[in-house]
Write an enzyme that holds these catalytic residues in place. Structure first.
Site, short mmCIF file in Angstrom:
data_model
loop_
_atom_site.label_atom_id
_atom_site.label_comp_id
_atom_site.label_asym_id
_atom_site.label_seq_id
_atom_site.Cartn_x
_atom_site.Cartn_y
_atom_site.Cartn_z
CD GLN A 133 29.38 128.18 19.72
OE1 GLN A 133 30.17 129.01 19.24
NE2 GLN A 133 29.26 128.02 21.02
CD GLU A 149 33.77 143.55 26.30
OE1 GLU A 149 34.08 143.92 25.15
OE2 GLU A 149 34.59 143.34 27.21
CG HIS A 206 33.84 131.12 20.63
ND1 HIS A 206 34.57 131.66 21.65
CD2 HIS A 206 32.68 130.66 21.20
CE1 HIS A 206 33.90 131.51 22.80
NE2 HIS A 206 32.76 130.91 22.55
CE1 TYR A 247 36.67 148.86 20.93
CE2 TYR A 247 38.15 148.11 19.19
CZ TYR A 247 37.35 149.09 19.75
OH TYR A 247 37.24 150.31 19.13
CE1 TYR A 269 30.59 130.05 29.77
CE2 TYR A 269 32.67 129.61 28.68
CZ TYR A 269 31.41 130.16 28.67
OH TYR A 269 30.97 130.83 27.56
CA LIG Z 1 36.40 143.93 25.55
#
Ligand SMILES: [Ca+2]
Length: 354
Positions: free
Chosen positions: A81, A239, A147, A249, A260
């Site tokens: 990624q 989200e 990520h 968060y 997964y």
């Molecule tokens: Ca969250």
């Protein structure tokens, strides 16, 4: 096309002409031949800069012609990624030709990588980057190809940068001694804004704005002047959030997703005191990427203030209609595209490009 198909096609075509404000948006191909394009930024005269994840930056002319890759990029660890990811122009670009970009930066030791943010000046002939300066480098470096987060938003003389949890380091998202799973805020010269929420706290990285994120690949300033983001959940639980200074968060302590292959993440909690709830969540995951608020009137009053974002998984564009911070409607657009929508920006003429 047989007679019946033609008959079905006609009313739809007439609807577009008769009622342009409510009509389904049409798309036009601007350029072809890009490899994993990740971000687009408008510069001048209808020209765009486009990043390609393998580590190239290209100029696209107003008529859609692809230029040669620009010279002057730093070393980039492209793979998985990672690669050359987001790019934004400075609000004063017309005067200073400054832009900001982020990418997977290889460790000096050769082992590991992390997300870095750099500024540069676009040369007068737009063939190269000059005065490249690394403003921020995510710590610690880690060996992972996943990520990276990596969306940049300019706000009031500062830059927000979103940072992923690097997949294997998800627990780090809850501690302040590292930059995994955080959103950070730095000055345009790389300094630390004095009003960042954790400045002066022992053991905390002073660049941190908010914590508890998994992988944020969409961010934009809302009509309220605040930073809005979305993030990828694990399996489910993507989200939408509105980030406030110093808040948590939740990832990976609370999530609406699961591991997964099934099974809870951690204790399987969806809420906990001291942790923020998302404004909206998607289960199953849509794999969101890119976002832009519709500011112009090009698409009619009904769309003004809406949030557009891409879905990598379902290959469509999504419009969220908002009432303040409340999502009141979700509309799925461009389902026939067949392409992973990676970035969404509002053009200088008010058109959306993705
Ligand atoms: Ca969250």
């Amino acid at each position: 096309m047989d007679k019946q198909t033609r008959w079905l096609a006609w009313p739809l075509a007439l609807l577009v002409l008769a009622s342009p404000a409510q009509a389904a948006p049409r798309t036009e191909v601007v350029a072809r031949g890009l490899e994993h394009p990740w971000a687009v930024a408008f510069i001048d005269g209808g020209r765009m800069l486009v990043t390609e994840r393998p580590g190239r930056l290209r100029l696209v002319s107003a008529n859609g012609q692809l230029g040669k890759p620009l010279a002057g990029l730093p070393r980039i660890d492209a793979g998985g990624q990672g690669g050359l990811l987001d790019l934004v122009t400075d609000s004063g670009f017309a005067r200073n030709r400054t832009l900001y970009f982020c990418y997977a930066e290889p460790a000096a030791s050769g082992y590991g990588n992390s997300t870095a943010l750099a500024s540069a000046r676009l040369s007068d002939d737009a063939s190269r980057l000059e005065q490249v300066k690394v403003l921020f480098s995510q710590q610690p470096k880690f060996s992972s190809r996943a990520h990276f987060g990596c969306r940049i938003v300019e706000a009031g003389g500062t830059l927000f940068l979103t940072l992923g949890d690097r997949f294997q380091r998800m627990a780090d998202a809850q501690t302040l001694d590292n930059h995994h799973g955080k959103v950070v805020r730095v000055r345009k010269d790389g300094g630390i804004p004095a009003d960042n929420p954790f400045v002066g706290r022992a053991g905390a990285r002073p660049e941190i704005w908010s914590l508890g994120h998994r992988n944020v690949q969409g961010a934009a300033l809302g009509p309220d002047g605040r930073l809005w983001t979305h993030e990828h959940g694990p399996q489910g639980g993507d989200e939408l959030n509105r980030l406030e200074a110093g808040k948590n968060y939740g990832w990976p302590v609370i999530t609406y997703g699961e591991n997964y292959g099934g099974g809870p993440v951690g204790a399987g909690l969806t809420r906990k005191a001291g942790m923020e709830q998302p404004l909206w969540q998607w289960t199953p995951s849509i794999a969101p990427s890119g976002m832009a608020f519709v500011r112009g009137t090009r698409y009619g009053k009904a769309w003004q203030g809406s949030l557009l974002l891409g879905s990598l998984k379902f290959r469509h564009l999504m419009r969220l209609e908002l009432d303040g911070t409340r999502v009141v409607r979700e509309e799925i657009l461009l389902t026939g595209l067949g392409q992973r929508v990676r970035d969404v920006r509002e053009g200088p003429d008010g058109s959306s490009t993705c």
